[in-house]
Design a protein around this motif. Structure first.
Motif, PDB file in Angstrom:
ATOM      1  N   ARG A  21     -17.907  13.689   2.926  1.00  0.00           N
ATOM      2  CA  ARG A  21     -17.674  15.119   3.186  1.00  0.00           C
ATOM      3  C   ARG A  21     -18.095  15.506   4.606  1.00  0.00           C
ATOM      4  O   ARG A  21     -17.438  16.319   5.269  1.00  0.00           O
ATOM      5  CB  ARG A  21     -18.462  15.975   2.183  1.00  0.00           C
ATOM      6  CG  ARG A  21     -17.822  16.104   0.826  1.00  0.00           C
ATOM      7  CD  ARG A  21     -18.429  17.247   0.030  1.00  0.00           C
ATOM      8  NE  ARG A  21     -19.863  17.124  -0.121  1.00  0.00           N
ATOM      9  CZ  ARG A  21     -20.477  16.462  -1.093  1.00  0.00           C
ATOM     10  NH1 ARG A  21     -19.736  15.846  -2.013  1.00  0.00           N
ATOM     11  NH2 ARG A  21     -21.784  16.403  -1.156  1.00  0.00           N
TER      12      ARG A  21
ATOM     13  N   HIS B  45      -8.338  14.941  -0.875  1.00  0.00           N
ATOM     14  CA  HIS B  45      -9.492  15.815  -0.994  1.00  0.00           C
ATOM     15  C   HIS B  45      -9.822  16.534   0.316  1.00  0.00           C
ATOM     16  O   HIS B  45     -10.296  17.673   0.299  1.00  0.00           O
ATOM     17  CB  HIS B  45     -10.725  15.007  -1.449  1.00  0.00           C
ATOM     18  CG  HIS B  45     -10.730  14.691  -2.912  1.00  0.00           C
ATOM     19  ND1 HIS B  45     -10.055  13.624  -3.435  1.00  0.00           N
ATOM     20  CD2 HIS B  45     -11.331  15.320  -3.959  1.00  0.00           C
ATOM     21  CE1 HIS B  45     -10.241  13.588  -4.742  1.00  0.00           C
ATOM     22  NE2 HIS B  45     -11.007  14.605  -5.088  1.00  0.00           N
TER      23      HIS B  45
ATOM     24  N   CYS C 168     -15.112  10.856  -3.124  1.00  0.00           N
ATOM     25  CA  CYS C 168     -14.713  12.221  -2.783  1.00  0.00           C
ATOM     26  C   CYS C 168     -15.184  13.238  -3.819  1.00  0.00           C
ATOM     27  O   CYS C 168     -15.375  14.402  -3.496  1.00  0.00           O
ATOM     28  CB  CYS C 168     -13.192  12.311  -2.652  1.00  0.00           C
ATOM     29  SG  CYS C 168     -12.503  11.218  -1.385  1.00  0.00           S
ATOM     30  N   ASP C 169     -15.355  12.809  -5.059  1.00  0.00           N
ATOM     31  CA  ASP C 169     -15.788  13.699  -6.135  1.00  0.00           C
ATOM     32  C   ASP C 169     -16.700  12.921  -7.079  1.00  0.00           C
ATOM     33  O   ASP C 169     -16.251  12.384  -8.092  1.00  0.00           O
ATOM     34  CB  ASP C 169     -14.572  14.255  -6.880  1.00  0.00           C
ATOM     35  CG  ASP C 169     -14.953  15.304  -7.920  1.00  0.00           C
ATOM     36  OD1 ASP C 169     -16.160  15.555  -8.093  1.00  0.00           O
ATOM     37  OD2 ASP C 169     -14.045  15.871  -8.562  1.00  0.00           O
TER      38      ASP C 169
ATOM     39  N   SER D  82     -18.779  13.933  -9.137  1.00  0.00           N
ATOM     40  CA  SER D  82     -18.987  14.553 -10.453  1.00  0.00           C
ATOM     41  C   SER D  82     -18.200  13.855 -11.555  1.00  0.00           C
ATOM     42  O   SER D  82     -18.474  14.046 -12.744  1.00  0.00           O
ATOM     43  CB  SER D  82     -18.595  16.030 -10.406  1.00  0.00           C
ATOM     44  OG  SER D  82     -17.196  16.182 -10.209  1.00  0.00           O
TER      45      SER D  82
END
Length: 460
Positions: free
Chosen positions: A201, A225, A115-116, A118
């Motif tokens: 996403r 998220h 989901c992330d 980064s």
């Protein structure tokens, strides 16, 4: 007050969002202060490590090469790194660590990367340097006295002979939770997480097969998220996270129900593909993306290709005795997800580390002719290892268990953040990680032996 109530009614998530901001600030402040402590400890820790390396070199010269045993460790994640750390400053061994990737990952946290992406560099790092030799390559064949290793770039396989062997090759889930064959470098693995996060996403609906810890935590990350996505969990068990105490299972299930997640329990699967699954009763569930979160596969193919294939069980697990030695191979040890121990403990990173430390210790004791440590009795001081777990429900909720104690809510999420932060730094060889986990493991065993004793097997 009236205006406040109107605002809260119009935006039901405002209070929760405020709490999330406070918790995020707490994480940042704690992380900053822990980093300062790490820097301070480093002023003593790193010179001390340099002095130990110098002393180690002198001790090896005094012993002579003929008296130094070669120990090969295959697998550079939790169990393998723990074994390497255990033997790092013993002059009687020369340790060679083999892994097909140049990095380690904090596996209990990587589901959030879907989901992330980064956050990847906060959960992974290069295999740490130390007193050992690191060999990047795939162990294609493992025998009782040598390992054949192929380099990622190709060419002729390298033969590495050993006196002792520790197998910490783990087990694979399906990709992307487990890296694919091409994810050899840290950069390529980061790119994989970026691609997979983009897929999540773009999806309007997500189907998760398996309601254990992995499936539950993945579903929770997606719900937190992307709260508007349709999320469905299918499992043959009657409850989520069935291996953990009932209090945890109830909290997890209630959390999902409050967020509108479809829970299809007591449903056996007939078949599935990338876009759907078919239940035994014929019902078909479709989704834009499907994650299969059950069915670990032991990474023991290289053992099967050597002369120890008889040590493999029906699931291709490596059978070991109470000292973590492979059957009829007293100089070969196996730890973590790849092995089957008589205690039948559940498979978690925590236990893999304890296995690795015990195996490293037993290698040194075997070399010196000392009695081996029985696992888990001589490690934990009890016949059962402490039950320690945290099930994450997104970033700021979860369920924490320590033997008979279960705590639900925000505290477990904060504890898991602390575990993740310090554990990654321990794996990197940083002083704050070494200190926290030396004290933490000792304290955990102390509590488990004297105050909060483990549940008897078969109890809930």
């Amino acid at each position: 007050q009236a205006l406040y109530e109107v605002v809260m009614a119009a935006n039901g998530v405002a209070e929760a969002s405020c709490s999330l901001v406070v918790l995020r600030v707490l994480e940042v402040v704690l992380g900053f202060n822990l980093t300062l402590v790490d820097l301070g400890l480093g002023l003593v820790y790193y010179p001390w490590q340099c002095a130990r390396r110098s002393l180690l070199s002198l001790q090896r010269q005094w012993l002579g090469e003929r008296n130094i045993k070669t120990v090969v460790v295959v697998g550079g994640n939790f169990g393998g790194l723990a074994a390497v750390h255990e033997m790092a400053f013993d002059a009687s061994v020369r340790v060679i660590l083999i892994d097909k990737r140049e990095y380690f990952e904090y596996t209990p946290g990587v589901l959030r990367l879907l989901c992330d992406a980064s956050l990847f560099r906060s959960m992974a790092g290069l295999i740490p340097k130390g007193t050992h030799e690191f060999v990047l390559g795939n162990a294609t064949s493992i025998s009782s006295d040598h390992v054949l290793v192929s380099h990622p770039s190709g060419g002729q396989s390298r033969r590495i002979d050993f006196d002792y062997l520790i197998l910490a090759t783990g087990a694979d889930y399906r990709q992307p939770i487990t890296p694919c064959a091409s994810d050899i470098t840290l950069a390529s693995r980061g790119e994989t997480w970026q691609r997979e996060a983009a897929r999540v996403r773009a999806a309007d609906s997500v189907l998760i097969l398996g309601g254990g810890a992995v499936g539950t935590e993945l579903a929770a990350e997606i719900v937190c998220h992307f709260p508007r996505k349709r999320v469905v969990i299918v499992d043959a068990a009657s409850s989520l996270v069935p291996l953990f105490p009932r209090e945890s299972s109830k909290h997890v299930q209630r959390w999902f129900e409050e967020r509108g997640v479809e829970l299809l329990m007591d449903q056996k699967l007939d078949r599935w593909d990338d876009r759907s699954c078919t239940i035994k009763d014929g019902n078909v569930i479709e989704a834009d993306i499907v994650f299969v979160c059950f069915g670990m596969r032991c990474n023991s193919q290289s053992v099967g290709a050597g002369d120890m294939s008889g040590s493999l069980g029906p699931r291709q697990e490596i059978k070991v005795n109470e000292y973590l030695q492979v059957e009829v191979r007293p100089r070969v040890f196996a730890v973590g997800d790849v092995m089957a121990h008589p205690s039948k403990e559940i498979k978690q990173a925590y236990y893999a580390e304890m296995n690795g430390a015990a195996a490293g210790h037993n290698v040194l004791r075997h070399i010196k002719g000392k009695p081996l440590l029985k696992y888990p009795d001589d490690i934990a001081g009890a016949s059962v290892m402490p039950l320690v777990y945290v099930v994450s429900l997104g970033r700021y909720d979860g369920s924490l268990g320590f033997n008979k104690i279960v705590v639900n809510g925000t505290l477990p999420a904060i504890v898991k953040w602390f575990i993740e932060w310090t554990k990654v730094r321990q794996m990197e060889g940083r002083p704050i990680g070494a200190l926290v986990w030396a004290l933490g493991d000792a304290f955990t065993f102390f509590l488990s032996r004297n105050f909060v004793k483990p549940l008897a097997k078969g109890t809930d």
